[in-house]
Design a protein around this motif. Structure first.
Motif, short mmCIF file in Angstrom:
data_model
loop_
_atom_site.label_atom_id
_atom_site.label_comp_id
_atom_site.label_asym_id
_atom_site.label_seq_id
_atom_site.Cartn_x
_atom_site.Cartn_y
_atom_site.Cartn_z
N UNK A 93 0.82 -1.21 0.00
CA UNK A 93 0.00 0.00 0.00
C UNK A 93 0.85 1.26 0.00
N UNK A 94 2.06 1.18 0.53
CA UNK A 94 2.94 2.34 0.59
C UNK A 94 3.40 2.77 -0.80
N UNK A 95 3.24 1.91 -1.78
CA UNK A 95 3.64 2.23 -3.14
C UNK A 95 2.53 2.93 -3.92
N UNK A 96 1.36 3.06 -3.31
CA UNK A 96 0.23 3.68 -3.99
C UNK A 96 0.22 5.16 -3.69
N UNK A 97 0.27 6.02 -4.71
CA UNK A 97 0.24 7.47 -4.45
C UNK A 97 -1.10 7.91 -3.87
N UNK A 98 -1.06 8.99 -3.15
CA UNK A 98 -2.22 9.67 -2.55
C UNK A 98 -2.69 9.04 -1.25
N UNK A 99 -2.16 7.88 -0.84
CA UNK A 99 -2.54 7.31 0.45
C UNK A 99 -1.79 8.04 1.56
N UNK A 100 -2.53 8.72 2.42
CA UNK A 100 -1.94 9.49 3.51
C UNK A 100 -1.49 8.56 4.63
N UNK A 101 -0.65 9.05 5.55
CA UNK A 101 -0.25 8.21 6.69
C UNK A 101 -1.44 7.69 7.49
N UNK A 102 -2.46 8.52 7.67
CA UNK A 102 -3.65 8.06 8.41
C UNK A 102 -4.36 6.94 7.65
N UNK A 103 -4.47 7.07 6.33
CA UNK A 103 -5.11 6.03 5.53
C UNK A 103 -4.30 4.75 5.57
N UNK A 104 -2.97 4.87 5.51
CA UNK A 104 -2.11 3.68 5.55
C UNK A 104 -2.24 2.94 6.88
N UNK A 105 -2.53 3.66 7.96
CA UNK A 105 -2.73 3.00 9.25
C UNK A 105 -4.08 2.28 9.29
N UNK A 106 -5.09 2.86 8.66
CA UNK A 106 -6.44 2.32 8.76
C UNK A 106 -6.72 1.20 7.76
N UNK A 107 -6.33 1.42 6.50
CA UNK A 107 -6.80 0.57 5.41
C UNK A 107 -6.50 -0.91 5.58
N UNK A 108 -5.33 -1.34 6.08
CA UNK A 108 -5.07 -2.78 6.18
C UNK A 108 -6.09 -3.56 7.00
N UNK A 109 -6.82 -2.90 7.89
CA UNK A 109 -7.82 -3.61 8.70
C UNK A 109 -9.08 -3.94 7.91
N UNK A 110 -9.26 -3.34 6.73
CA UNK A 110 -10.54 -3.47 6.03
C UNK A 110 -10.42 -4.05 4.63
N UNK A 111 -9.24 -4.52 4.23
CA UNK A 111 -9.06 -5.09 2.89
C UNK A 111 -8.43 -6.47 3.00
N UNK A 112 -8.57 -7.26 1.93
CA UNK A 112 -7.88 -8.54 1.81
C UNK A 112 -6.90 -8.42 0.65
N UNK A 113 -5.73 -9.00 0.83
CA UNK A 113 -4.74 -9.02 -0.24
C UNK A 113 -4.69 -10.43 -0.82
N UNK A 114 -4.11 -10.55 -2.00
CA UNK A 114 -4.09 -11.83 -2.71
C UNK A 114 -4.91 -11.73 -3.97
N UNK A 115 -5.46 -12.83 -4.42
CA UNK A 115 -6.23 -12.88 -5.66
C UNK A 115 -7.47 -12.02 -5.53
N UNK A 116 -7.57 -10.98 -6.37
CA UNK A 116 -8.71 -10.08 -6.34
C UNK A 116 -9.84 -10.52 -7.25
#
Length: 655
Positions: A93-116
């Protein structure tokens, strides 16, 4: 016996501790910038609890369910997956532009990684039964006081309790039931012969061929910017700046204990092609209402309380039928949609329009609304809006634009115009007056990431009201200013914020409008170490000549399978207008934000014990002691004493 119970519980819970959800602190910080009429934070909390238990894939359709993501952030996440394939770890996620530090802290709790892009065929019943997840919640609240209505007036006992069963399988199938009882409501008696006063069943199916989502039972629905369908999940000013003006489009099961703003029936979203989606819904649900002498409805009620014979007499005395749909075209960076909603009430709604500010309140038994929504998103610029019409031809429109100047600067602008003749029974969106009606205004906000440690945010909002409002008998206006600075380095974080709201209100003689100003500020310092954290906080408020202040401490600690938290707050305010808000972490799936006014002390002790991998026990003991009064509340809610103490107990069993 009561004293022994309190002492015993206090001893067992003396291992104070951390949050029930790791993201709760971030939500509390966002909520503390708002006032009580900005956003329904309980609704947002419920959405995030749901997403944590059922995280989304990295597709546009599912990322749109995450309320704190901006349109640019969704666009960049989708482009990253299209270009590089499925994410293999949250670190990407850190490689995605526009993701703020606050978003980077929150987002991992609400997404799944792997085969989309998993298979769209529904798994077998055998696999669902074998690998599905069952979850059972049971909770109760025991008050150590007696209200006047508990002695004489309420139909039921003074205890609150609720249950929730939820079954889910791999984000594809979900079904469950919520049952809830408020204090004072009868249980298996006096109008509640089936036991609980409130039940909410639901069934959800996802990703079955062209069927993206299907829900039967009770559900929540919102679309576009909320001018037709908002379901109380409104776009508040604080969250407008955080999400760059984007409002979440949601269709989800109604899994909370809220007895308002839900639909009951069926809803489905179909993927017609790679660029077209269609959502349709039908609903029939009972409503509470106060009736006129001729049998028409004077007021639709949303409290959900049925504690007295009078309240029970207003229960479910009319039905609301809804039907409608939305079709949307998503073409690269562009989107456009059409939405229509028809509502029929089995009793005519006839409010008291003799009062000036109610002159244009919704009236009648049939309501028809339609809207078009539109938008464009690029790497640095987004624009989106919604324009709606009601049956009488009145207009409401809301348009937002955001600009990312570089990695440090963000600008957001918003314009709204809601005719005083516009009516929609399910509209909830950004407003100063709390209604999508009788308001026009402009919002301008900016955020500056000055360094990795320092972030500054500011917004200003102006609102104009062409028609009378409650306690305002003429044309009026309002201003809202907000400034916040956040600094974080190592284990320490500092936060300072200030908000000024200027509104007009009738003077004592109702001959002219007086300017009313409210100021609120906060300064907090937090230190987080392995296993514990401590936050010290000072809050100030001022309204006219009245003022208020509060000092609070929040200690959290984790020790093996024990967690807990101790909160202590001392408050001193002159009146209700200078009330202050205190957030407490506590029970799972329960948002606790207390409004405190007067003079007193608030103490809360929460303990959590993970018995094993399947069983969790939580208890919270909270008390508010007032030094400026001998009774609390009034009427049937009056407590003959200066202290109010409650014990909450919760059990969660996963199997």
């Amino acid at each position: 016996m009561r004293r022994i119970l309190v002492i015993t519980l206090s001893f067992l819970l003396f291992l104070p501790a951390c949050a029930q959800h790791p993201w709760e602190e971030a939500l509390a910080d966002l909520a503390s910038t708002a006032s009580d009429d900005d956003t329904n934070w309980e609704e947002l909390y419920d959405v995030l609890c749901d997403l944590e238990q059922h995280p989304v894939r990295l597709t546009r359709e599912e990322l749109e369910r995450v309320p704190f993501l901006s349109e640019q952030q969704i666009q960049h996440l989708v482009e990253y997956v299209d270009r590089h394939g499925a994410m293999l770890s949250p670190g990407e996620l850190r490689l995605v532009p526009s993701l703020t530090p606050a978003t980077l802290r929150l987002l991992p709790y609400f997404i799944v990684v792997g085969d989309s892009h998993p298979r769209d065929t529904l798994p077998s019943l055998r696999n669902m039964a074998r690998y599905g997840r069952h979850e059972l919640f049971a909770a109760a609240q025991v008050p150590f006081y007696e209200r006047a209505g508990d002695r004489n007036g309420y139909l039921g006992y003074r205890y609150r309790h609720w249950l929730r069963y939820d079954f889910s399988y791999a984000g594809r199938l979900r079904l469950g039931l919520v049952a809830s009882q408020d204090p004072g409501e009868p249980f298996f008696a006096a109008g509640n012969s089936t036991g609980y006063d409130y039940y909410s069943p639901y069934l959800e199916v996802r990703r079955w061929g062209p069927l993206e989502q299907f829900i039967a039972g009770r559900y929540k629905m919102s679309s576009a910017l909320g001018l037709l369908l908002g379901n109380s999940f409104s776009l508040g000013k604080a969250s407008t700046l955080a999400s760059l003006g984007r409002a979440a489009t949601l269709l989800r099961p109604h899994t909370s204990r809220s007895e308002t703003d839900y639909f009951q029936g069926v809803a489905a979203t179909l993927r017609l092609s790679s660029v077209w989606r269609l959502t349709a819904f039908a609903s029939c649900r009972p409503l509470d209402a106060t009736l006129n002498t001729d049998g028409t409805a004077r007021t639709l009620l949303t409290s959900g309380y049925h504690r007295t014979p009078t309240e029970m007499g207003k229960k479910h005395n009319l039905y609301e039928m809804n039907g409608g749909g939305r079709i949307i075209l998503q073409l690269n960076r562009w989107h456009a949609g059409l939405t229509a909603v028809y509502t029929h009430l089995t009793r005519e709604l006839r409010p008291n329009t003799a009062t000036l500010y109610r002159r244009y309140y919704p009236a009648g038994s049939d309501f028809l609304n339609a809207s078009t929504d539109y938008g464009y998103a690029s790497r640095h610029f987004t624009f989106q809006g919604e324009t709606a019409l009601c049956k009488n031809g009145a207009l409401a429109t809301l348009n937002t634009a955001s600009l990312l100047l570089d990695d440090a600067w963000t600008l957001v602008a918003l314009h709204r115009y809601y005719s005083y003749r516009y009516t929609s029974l399910h509209a909830h969106s950004l407003s100063e007056g709390g209604r999508v009606q009788n308001e026009s205004g402009a919002f301008l906000g900016a955020a500056w990431q000055a360094s990795r440690q320092l972030r500054l945010q500011v917004f200003a909002d102006y609102a104009y009201f062409p028609w009378a409002r409650y306690r305002v008998s003429a044309t009026s206006h309002a201003w809202d200013f907000f400034l916040q600075g956040s600094y974080q380095k190592g284990a320490w974080s500092l936060d300072a914020r200030y908000r000024l709201r200027l509104r007009q209100q009738d003077n004592a003689d109702k001959t002219a409008l007086d300017d009313q100003g409210t100021q609120r500020s906060r300064l907090s310092a937090t230190i987080q170490k392995s296993g514990w954290s401590l936050r010290s906080q000072a809050d100030l408020s001022r309204a006219g000549e009245a003022s208020g202040y509060m000092l609070s401490e929040h200690l959290s600690f984790t020790f093996r399978r024990w967690q807990g938290q101790l909160t202590a707050a001392w408050f001193h305010t002159d009146d209700y207008s200078t009330r202050l808000y205190l957030y407490e972490r506590g029970m799972l799936n329960t948002y606790s934000n207390y409004s405190l006014y007067g003079h007193g002390l608030r103490l809360a002790l929460t303990g959590r014990w993970d018995v094993g991998r399947s069983l969790l026990l939580i208890a919270k003991l909270g008390t508010t002691h007032y030094t400026d009064r001998k009774t609390i509340g009034s009427g049937l809610q009056q407590i003959d004493g200066s202290a109010k103490t409650d014990l909450d107990v919760q059990l969660r069993w996963k199997f």
